[in-house]
Design a protein around this motif. Sequence first.
Motif, short mmCIF file in Angstrom:
data_model
loop_
_atom_site.label_atom_id
_atom_site.label_comp_id
_atom_site.label_asym_id
_atom_site.label_seq_id
_atom_site.Cartn_x
_atom_site.Cartn_y
_atom_site.Cartn_z
N UNK A 191 10.63 56.82 -42.36
CA UNK A 191 9.20 57.14 -42.44
C UNK A 191 8.60 56.72 -43.78
N UNK A 214 3.03 60.87 -31.84
CA UNK A 214 2.40 62.21 -31.88
C UNK A 214 3.37 63.28 -31.39
N UNK A 215 4.10 62.97 -30.33
CA UNK A 215 5.03 63.96 -29.76
C UNK A 215 6.15 64.32 -30.74
N UNK A 216 6.41 63.42 -31.67
CA UNK A 216 7.51 63.65 -32.63
C UNK A 216 7.02 63.79 -34.07
N UNK A 217 5.71 63.94 -34.25
CA UNK A 217 5.16 64.02 -35.61
C UNK A 217 5.71 65.24 -36.35
N UNK A 218 6.03 66.29 -35.62
CA UNK A 218 6.54 67.51 -36.27
C UNK A 218 7.90 67.30 -36.92
N UNK A 219 8.63 66.28 -36.51
CA UNK A 219 9.89 65.96 -37.19
C UNK A 219 9.63 65.55 -38.64
N UNK A 220 8.52 64.87 -38.87
CA UNK A 220 8.23 64.43 -40.23
C UNK A 220 8.05 65.61 -41.16
N UNK A 221 7.25 66.57 -40.67
CA UNK A 221 7.01 67.75 -41.50
C UNK A 221 8.30 68.51 -41.76
N UNK A 222 9.11 68.68 -40.70
CA UNK A 222 10.37 69.42 -40.86
C UNK A 222 11.29 68.71 -41.85
N UNK A 223 11.35 67.39 -41.76
CA UNK A 223 12.26 66.64 -42.63
C UNK A 223 11.83 66.72 -44.09
N UNK A 224 10.56 66.52 -44.35
CA UNK A 224 10.11 66.55 -45.75
C UNK A 224 10.21 67.97 -46.29
N UNK A 233 16.42 59.29 -42.10
CA UNK A 233 15.12 59.59 -41.48
C UNK A 233 13.98 59.42 -42.48
#
Lengths: 331, 331
Positions: free
Chosen positions: A62, A9-19, A58
């Motif tokens: 995911x 959860x603390x790093x979920x925003x990396x997924x959005x940024x990467x995609x 990355x």
Amino acid sequence: MSLETILDLFTAHYRTAAVKTAIELDMFTAIATGANNVPDLAARCGAAERGVRVLCDYLTSIGLLTKEGERYILGPDAAAFLDTRSPVCFASMVSAMAGDTVLEGLRRLTPAVRAGGTVLPAGGVLAPDHPYWAEFARAVAPAGRFMGPLLATLLDVSGRGRMRCLDIAAGHGLYGIAVAAQNPQAEIVALDWPGVLTVARQHAEAAGVGDRYHTIAGSVFTEDLGEEYDLVLLTNFLPDFDATTCERLLARVYGALVPGGRAVALQYVLDDDRISKPVAAYLSLALLATTPGGDTYTFGDLDRMFRTAGFSQTELHELPPERVVIAHRSS
Amino acid sequence: MSLETILDLFTAHYRTAAVKTAIELDMFTAIATGANNVPDLAARCGAAERGVRVLCDYLTSIGLLTKEGERYILGPDAAAFLDTRSPVCFASMVSAMAGDTVLEGLRRLTPAVRAGGTVLPAGGVLAPDHPYWAEFARAVAPAGRFMGPLLATLLDVSGRGRMRCLDIAAGHGLYGIAVAAQNPQAEIVALDWPGVLTVARQHAEAAGVGDRYHTIAGSVFTEDLGEEYDLVLLTNFLPDFDATTCERLLARVYGALVPGGRAVALQYVLDDDRISKPVAAYLSLALLATTPGGDTYTFGDLDRMFRTAGFSQTELHELPPERVVIAHRSS
């Protein structure tokens, strides 16, 4: 119970940024069309090899990509929905869900929770002619292209002969355009901010219904809406406002309808426990972060608003992932 | 294959924002200690009821909370890791993984991928005395408290009598402090930026080892490191730099060790396919977004760096979720 769940959860925003970055560089299409190793991708996307390698590794981790030796391959979700050549490409939607306005709203979520509404300047995205909406209209067009014909069919517009349809907060315009496409005698009046209407007008011309497509530029709360409409569309619009404002808006809509006319709200509608389904769960939070009083509503909430505004009867229909409320003005 | 998977990625950043806000308002502790409905939570956390309702319903939708009637209840993950009364509370770590510096770096991920490194000013988080690091030291202290004693045990420091330990980029200091705690004859020299050393010093005093705790304020690349160290710790530090810089750093470390001394790198270490395990997958991307040349490395990469710097032998150990490389200076 797992610490990994929390760190995820603390790093979920990396997924959005990467995609989002991969979409901005059109990397999924590049991979699908043969630029599938780091040097080729870097050349095709105008990026550094190091940047491409880290990003693609990355995306592999995911599950959007797989890796065979030095070669990246689109996974099935990326192939279906993120390759711009796909007929169901939804890539553009990332800028509606994770564009700069949303990021800034979420960055200030803590003060928004304290205040009970957005702390962005001037009412957030409800500021007059906010540039967010033209971007939004372009971004969510794939959803409108998918949902528009389904809504027009649900409303059975094809067999109704001459009709006047007001498309409030038309956005990409694809709901009203679907009505026009299914009923060659329908005249559409699209209302939105001027920059947004440019997008809607383009879509209407492309669909060959431009000659029956009229526009009103401005606010639904202050512009003259016209009258004698058989149908008024409110697609994904009521959630932007508090209940009192919705009632005021619906009273204006009621006055613009012919007797027997229908007002139609297409949006996410909560179950009575108010816990959203996962896919729509973000929406209430988005509205808290970016609007003064917007919210998601239950059918009970919406039924009350329509009746307060004068409507005599409402119906709830499923149009997954959203729902449709049809409200009738008495004949 | 599912569109929901894609929309879930597009909105994943809402999860991070929501849990971060709930932590900033200490809402998990509030719920656990009886303020478990909207009005009570609003009063306890100094927030608006609307804000609390939307946030808690969202946290329920993603599984951190459950809801019974009007009452919210912590799920097992939140109870274990997000209630500040828990001995394994990791809540503070959200500000290391989703603090303003990281958010700004990720907001500019697309230009970072184009450039192959951070586009934040002045080298991003590697700018001298960047305020990120003091915040980071406080944020990740729970991990140091957990991992520190495990590392000290792995290094078998208790039976080694008098020893001098240099803790490079000490951060919260809890690795060096664990060495001091397990070996009452160990002297620790902690090196970091001045603001960070304040945090480390507080932890050393709290652990009762302050009298054996010495500090060097400044850059590891320019300060006099001292000499005759038996042990040099490099915990989660090498990934901040490109390989050439790492080699230069390790040569300095080699020179500061006694013959037979050990340099120890604790960090995420990639498998040879370079695809991270999910829990560490964000790290390479974070380094791309916030540093000029930082990266995650394989054991092969690290072995090469240590040998280039003069070390004669390296060993790889597991210390989940990270790994430890021990490099020996010949006797």
